[in-house]
Design an enzyme around this catalytic site. Structure first.
Site, PDB file in Angstrom:
ATOM      1  N   MET A  19      37.651  38.347  36.198  1.00 49.48           N
ATOM      2  CA  MET A  19      39.032  38.675  35.569  1.00 49.48           C
ATOM      3  C   MET A  19      40.204  38.583  36.599  1.00 49.48           C
ATOM      4  O   MET A  19      40.008  39.036  37.672  1.00 49.48           O
ATOM      5  CB  MET A  19      38.719  40.025  35.145  1.00 49.48           C
ATOM      6  CG  MET A  19      40.204  40.692  34.313  1.00 49.48           C
ATOM      7  SD  MET A  19      39.994  42.154  33.450  1.00 49.48           S
ATOM      8  CE  MET A  19      39.131  41.864  32.107  1.00 49.48           C
ATOM      9  N   LEU A  20      41.407  37.885  36.102  1.00 52.87           N
ATOM     10  CA  LEU A  20      42.630  37.871  36.816  1.00 52.87           C
ATOM     11  C   LEU A  20      43.607  37.988  35.834  1.00 52.87           C
ATOM     12  O   LEU A  20      43.821  37.287  34.975  1.00 52.87           O
ATOM     13  CB  LEU A  20      42.703  36.542  37.603  1.00 52.87           C
ATOM     14  CG  LEU A  20      43.881  36.459  38.518  1.00 52.87           C
ATOM     15  CD1 LEU A  20      44.099  37.381  39.540  1.00 52.87           C
ATOM     16  CD2 LEU A  20      44.091  34.858  38.924  1.00 52.87           C
ATOM     17  N   GLN A  66      50.769  42.762  35.805  1.00 51.19           N
ATOM     18  CA  GLN A  66      49.744  43.746  36.335  1.00 51.19           C
ATOM     19  C   GLN A  66      50.313  45.271  35.699  1.00 51.19           C
ATOM     20  O   GLN A  66      51.603  45.314  35.826  1.00 51.19           O
ATOM     21  CB  GLN A  66      49.230  43.556  37.612  1.00 51.19           C
ATOM     22  CG  GLN A  66      48.395  42.289  37.944  1.00 51.19           C
ATOM     23  CD  GLN A  66      48.169  42.165  39.172  1.00 51.19           C
ATOM     24  OE1 GLN A  66      48.534  42.993  40.137  1.00 51.19           O
ATOM     25  NE2 GLN A  66      47.299  41.043  39.688  1.00 51.19           N
ATOM     26  N   GLU A 102      29.251  40.743  36.864  1.00 52.96           N
ATOM     27  CA  GLU A 102      29.003  40.053  38.218  1.00 52.96           C
ATOM     28  C   GLU A 102      29.793  40.448  39.274  1.00 52.96           C
ATOM     29  O   GLU A 102      30.871  40.290  39.367  1.00 52.96           O
ATOM     30  CB  GLU A 102      29.071  38.458  38.156  1.00 52.96           C
ATOM     31  CG  GLU A 102      28.704  37.656  39.238  1.00 52.96           C
ATOM     32  CD  GLU A 102      28.917  36.376  39.380  1.00 52.96           C
ATOM     33  OE1 GLU A 102      28.982  35.547  40.235  1.00 52.96           O
ATOM     34  OE2 GLU A 102      29.016  35.773  38.069  1.00 52.96           O
TER      35      GLU A 102
END
Length: 405
Positions: free
Chosen positions: A228-229, A235, A263
């Site tokens: 996830m970015l 942000q 993960e």
């Protein structure tokens, strides 16, 4: 003959000299306030994260805000090639970065890059729209975000995603590109819908999550969140939380999904996930205060898995968070019961190791080397207390956020 040691002042920190911009219009090219730096550069420039051979270096990596076409530009005052009269060569910055980019996805000519910017207003999100939300920023402006799901069936999307995932090398430690040709990948992309100066609605890319849908016998899948970015300019707007919530909603209706795993999550992602899961499970019957006080049980696992596809391990974390939420830490008995419950879980691995050693000893096997690796009782008690304190600290941050919602 020139010696490289004479030019040590030309060793530059790549994190400081590399900057990114997401370009929505030509006027953005001159707006320094839009620039942001990478978190890391070792996956491009090696462990030292350094660039050699320049004075006054500035490396510009520009992306068109929607389709993410890339421009690589380098500006500098002087180069070691000149200072050393050609005896020492500066690092080829563009070639080093380009080596990590998909073939044919970047420009080094600004005019060619601007041609793609002229066409960027035609960019539209790929796939199926799952959700939309609004956010009011610090300046009182209302911003609109949309989340889409996409997969390998959209060839043009895969080319776009190949450009999008180039950010991970700069912002996610130990990241690597995923194989977009593998049909088991599923993609969730967030875009910002905005209006340009002509009042036209356009889309800017905000961030993404990749999911790998593992096969599970006999006819099931176990989706695993891989990466996830959220891009730095977006942000702290709650977008990651919205992404996770909509991933849950997407898979909830699919009967062949057993549960959702993650993960190798970063600490930040795990905290966000714990918050999302705790907030959701607060609504479930088995996670109400009276039930929580009875201790962790199979009904919690069953209800959390059926409702939100949580796996048992994550369900246990949520239980501990919500039990602390309902625990009076000023009540000695209540607080002690909670700490013992968590420590029992933290100490389970240690007890399992001891149990295995005792079984081996009964079988007359040599266990001296195994015992030597284990802490003694006093050391283990100290370790356990440290582990518990860290867990409680993390949980309290999540609980404060739950109370602020």
């Amino acid at each position: 003959m020139a010696h490289i040691q004479e030019y040590q002042d030309l060793v530059l920190d790549a994190v400081e000299v590399v900057e990114f911009k997401l370009i929505r219009s030509k006027s953005d090219l001159e707006k320094e306030e839009l620039a942001f730096h990478p978190l890391m550069a070792h996956q491009i420039f090696g462990e030292s994260e350094s660039i050699f051979g320049y004075q006054g270096l500035k490396v510009s990596i520009l992306y068109t805000a929607g389709p993410l076409h890339i421009y690589l530009g380098v500006n500098y005052d002087r180069k070691v090639d000149e200072l050393s009269k050609g005896e020492i060569k500066a690092d080829d910055v563009v070639a080093t970065i380009a080596e990590k980019l998909p073939d044919g996805c970047y420009f080094v000519n600004m005019d060619e890059f601007l041609k793609t910017l002229d066409k960027a207003d035609k960019f539209q999100p790929f796939g199926e729209k799952l959700a939309e939300s609004k956010h009011t920023d610090d300046e009182g402006n209302e911003r609109h975000f949309e989340i889409y799901h996409c997969n390998y069936k959209y060839p043009s999307f895969l080319k776009f995603f190949s450009r999008l995932q180039t950010f991970v090398l700069w912002f996610v430690d130990a990241a690597s590109y995923i194989d977009v040709d593998d049909p088991q990948w599923s993609y969730f992309i967030c875009y910002e819908k905005y209006k340009n100066e002509n009042g036209e609605e356009l889309f800017a890319t905000v961030g993404y999550t990749t999911i790998y849908e593992y096969y599970a016998y006999p006819q099931h899948i176990r989706p695993r969140i891989s990466q996830m970015l959220i891009l730095p300019p977006f942000q702290k707007l709650g977008i990651g939380t919205k992404m996770v919530e909509n991933i849950y909603k997407f898979y909830h209706s699919q009967k062949n999904v057993i549960d959702i795993t993650v993960e190798d999550p970063s600490d930040d992602f795990q905290r966000m996930r714990n918050f999302v899961d705790s907030r959701l499970c607060m609504k479930l019957k088995s996670f109400q205060r009276d039930e929580i006080k009875k201790g962790f049980n199979k009904e919690m696992i069953k209800e959390a898995r059926e409702t939100y596809k949580l796996n048992p391990r994550q369900c246990r974390k949520v239980y501990e968070i919500l039990r602390l939420y309902h625990t009076n830490i000023h009540d000695k008995d209540d607080y002690t019961a909670y700490r013992l419950d968590v420590k029992k879980r933290l100490n389970a691995v240690y007890h399992k190791q001891l149990s295995d050693i005792k079984k081996m000893e009964k079988a007359k096997m040599d266990t001296e080397w195994l015992r030597a690796r284990l802490p003694n009782l006093k050391q283990r008690i100290e370790q356990l207390q440290e582990e518990y304190e860290q867990v409680e600290k993390d949980y309290k941050q999540i609980i404060q956020k739950l109370r602020d919602v």
